[in-house]
Design an enzyme around this catalytic site. Structure first.
Site, mmCIF file in Angstrom:
data_model
loop_
_atom_site.group_PDB
_atom_site.id
_atom_site.type_symbol
_atom_site.label_atom_id
_atom_site.label_comp_id
_atom_site.label_asym_id
_atom_site.label_seq_id
_atom_site.Cartn_x
_atom_site.Cartn_y
_atom_site.Cartn_z
ATOM 1 N N SER A 96 0.833 -1.209 0.000
ATOM 2 C CA SER A 96 0.000 0.000 0.000
ATOM 3 C C SER A 96 0.872 1.266 0.000
ATOM 4 O O SER A 96 1.704 1.404 -0.897
ATOM 5 C CB SER A 96 -0.947 -0.082 1.209
ATOM 6 O OG SER A 96 -1.947 0.869 1.122
ATOM 7 N N ASP B 132 -9.331 -6.152 -4.416
ATOM 8 C CA ASP B 132 -8.795 -5.008 -3.671
ATOM 9 C C ASP B 132 -9.715 -3.799 -3.845
ATOM 10 O O ASP B 132 -9.822 -3.248 -4.948
ATOM 11 C CB ASP B 132 -7.374 -4.682 -4.167
ATOM 12 C CG ASP B 132 -6.644 -3.719 -3.243
ATOM 13 O OD1 ASP B 132 -7.279 -2.771 -2.750
ATOM 14 O OD2 ASP B 132 -5.432 -3.922 -3.016
ATOM 15 N N HIS C 125 -7.193 -5.880 0.102
ATOM 16 C CA HIS C 125 -6.031 -4.997 0.210
ATOM 17 C C HIS C 125 -5.208 -5.372 1.445
ATOM 18 O O HIS C 125 -5.577 -5.010 2.563
ATOM 19 C CB HIS C 125 -6.549 -3.565 0.320
ATOM 20 C CG HIS C 125 -5.471 -2.534 0.262
ATOM 21 N ND1 HIS C 125 -4.764 -2.260 -0.889
ATOM 22 C CD2 HIS C 125 -4.973 -1.700 1.200
ATOM 23 C CE1 HIS C 125 -3.906 -1.288 -0.653
ATOM 24 N NE2 HIS C 125 -3.996 -0.936 0.615
#
Ligand SMILES: *[C@@H]1O[C@H](CO)[C@@H](O)[C@H](O)[C@H]1NC(C)=O
Ligand SMILES: *[C@@H]1O[C@H](CO)[C@@H](O)[C@H](O)[C@H]1NC(C)=O
Ligand SMILES: *[C@@H]1O[C@H](CO)[C@@H](O)[C@H](O)[C@H]1NC(C)=O
Length: 322
Positions: free
Chosen positions: A24, A112, A146
Site C-alpha cells: 500500500s 482489492d 487490500h
C-alpha cells in the site's frame, strides 16, 4: 601505491546495495526509493501500491486516480517527471534502473477495494519502460483484498481490516526475495531475539506524522558478528500498519524474517508515526505532506530510509527479549 590508493577510494565511496518491498503506501514508498536510488536498489517487491509520483503532490489525485479511478492516471506525465528529475540529478540516473535491477515482484488482489488493481497494473507499465519484462513477475489472479499476503498467517484473504496481513496461500515474502535474489534457501524458524529495536532519531528528526522514534530490524544469527557482509532489505508497512497501530503483526508475521534467517538477509522495518492533522493513518508520504520533494532523493523520508541502509542501525539496539 597510487593504484592502491585509487582502489581504496573507490571501495570507500561505493554505496551499499539493498532491496525494498512494501504494501500500500509502503509499496508507493518502495517504488519511490527504487526510482530515486536506482544505482543502489537492486530490486523491489510491490504489493497493492500505485506507480511512481502517481499523486503528483496532490492528496486529491492520491485518493482518486491513484486508488479508485485508474483511468485518470496519465502514465506519460509520471514518466516525464521521472525523466526530468533524472536529468536534473534529483534522482539517480534512470539508466541505472535498467542496468542494476535484478528483479521486481508485483502483486494486486482481484478484490482489492482500496487500491484498484488497474492502478497497480500501471506500476508494471511504468517499470516496463526501463526493465525487461523477463525481470518482472506479477500476480493479479488471486481473490485477495487490500493486504500484505502470506501463506501461513493473517486474516481471511477476502478480509479488509487490521492488521492488513492476509493468509492468501501466497508466499509473498518468498516470491519477493526470490524475484530479487534468485534461488533461496527455504524459510526457517525465526529467532525471537534477532528482532531488535533501534533509534530512528539518528536518521531523522521524528516530527509527528513523519517518522516514529523507534524502528525495528531483524538481524539473522549468521549476520550478528559481521552485519556488513549480509544483504539488506527494507520492508515498509502500509497505512494503519505501523508499530503504533498493529504492534508486531506486520514485522513478525509477513514471512520475510524466516527467509532472512536462512539466507543472511538483514531486514529493516522503519516506522512512521501518526499526526492527526497531516497523516492520521501513519502512511508513508506518496502525496506530498512532507514537502514537494517527497518522491526525490532529498525527500525527508527517502533520505532517512536510504541512510538506514547505508549506515545500518547497529547502535542503540535494544534486544526486545530483555
Ligand atoms: C545517464 O546515463 C546514461 C548512460 O550511462 C548517459 O548516457 C546519460 O548521459 C546520463 N545522464 C545524465 C543526466 O547524467
Ligand atoms: C548510475 O547513476 C549514477 C548517479 O546518478 C550515475 O553517476 C551513473 O552514471 C549511472 N550509471 C549508469 C550505468 O547509468
Ligand atoms: C549499476 O550498474 C552499472 C552498469 O552496469 C555498474 O557499473 C554499477 O556498478 C552498478 N551499481 C552498483 C552499485 O552495482
Amino acid at each position: 601505491m597510487v593504484i592502491l590508493l585509487v582502489a581504496f577510494l573507490v571501495v570507500s565511496i561505493s554505496a551499499r546495495q539493498f532491496s525494498v518491498s512494501g504494501v500500500s503506501s509502503g509499496a508507493a514508498m518502495a517504488i519511490q526509493l527504487h526510482i530515486s536510488h536506482s544505482s543502489d536498489v537492486v530490486g523491489a517487491g510491490i504489493i497493492a501500491g500505485p506507480p511512481y509520483y502517481c499523486a503528483q503532490g496532490s492528496s486529491i489525485l492520491a485518493t482518486t486516480s491513484c486508488m479508485t479511478t485508474p483511468y485518470l492516471i496519465n502514465l506519460n506525465s509520471l514518466l516525464q517527471y521521472a525523466q526530468e528529475q533524472s536529468k536534473a540529478g534529483t534522482i539517480d540516473n534512470l539508466s541505472n534502473l535498467t542496468s542494476n535491477t535484478t528483479g521486481v515482484f508485483i502483486f494486486s488482489g482481484l478484490l482489492d477495494t482500496v487500491v484498484n488493481q488497474l492502478v497497480v497494473r500501471q506500476v508494471e507499465k511504468f517499470y516496463g519502460n526501463f526493465i525487461s519484462s523477463s525481470k518482472i513477475y506479477s500476480i493479479y489472479s488471486v481473490s485477495a483484498e487490500h493486504a500484505w499476503v502470506t501463506n501461513f498467517w493473517g486474516s481471511a484473504c477476502v478480509y479488509l481490516g487490521l492488521p492488513f496481513v492476509n493468509n492468501c496461500l501466497v508466499d509473498g515474502a518468498g516470491l519477493i526475495l526470490k524475484q530479487i535474489y534468485g534461488s533461496l534457501q527455504p524459510s526457517v524458524a525465526t529467532v525471537s531475539h534477532n528482532l531488535i529495536s533501534f533509534d530512528q532519531t539518528k536518521y531523522v528528526n521524528p516530527v509527528a506524522g513523519v517518522m516514529a522514534n523507534t524502528g525495528y530490524i531483524y538481524i539473522p544469527t549468521n549476520c550478528q558478528s559481521s552485519p556488513d557482509t549480509c544483504r539488506v532489505h527494507l520492508a515498509l508497512h502500509g497505512c494503519s500498519q505501523n508499530f503504533g497501530t498493529v504492534a508486531y503483526s506486520f514485522i513478525l508475521e509477513n514471512g520475510l524474517n524466516g527467509y532472512a534467517e536462512s539466507n543472511n538477509i538483514i531486514i529493516i522495518y522503519p516506522q512512521t508515526s501518526i499526526s492527526l492533522s497531516k497523516n492520521p493513518e501513519g502512511c508513508w508520504d506518496w502525496w506530498g505532506f512532507t514537502g514537494y520533494n517527497y518522491a526525490l532523493k532529498s525527500g525527508i523520508q527517502i533520505s532517512a530510509l536510504y541512510q538506514m541502509t547505508q549506515n545500518l542501525p547497529l547502535e542503540n539496539l535494544i534486544n526486545l527479549d530483555n
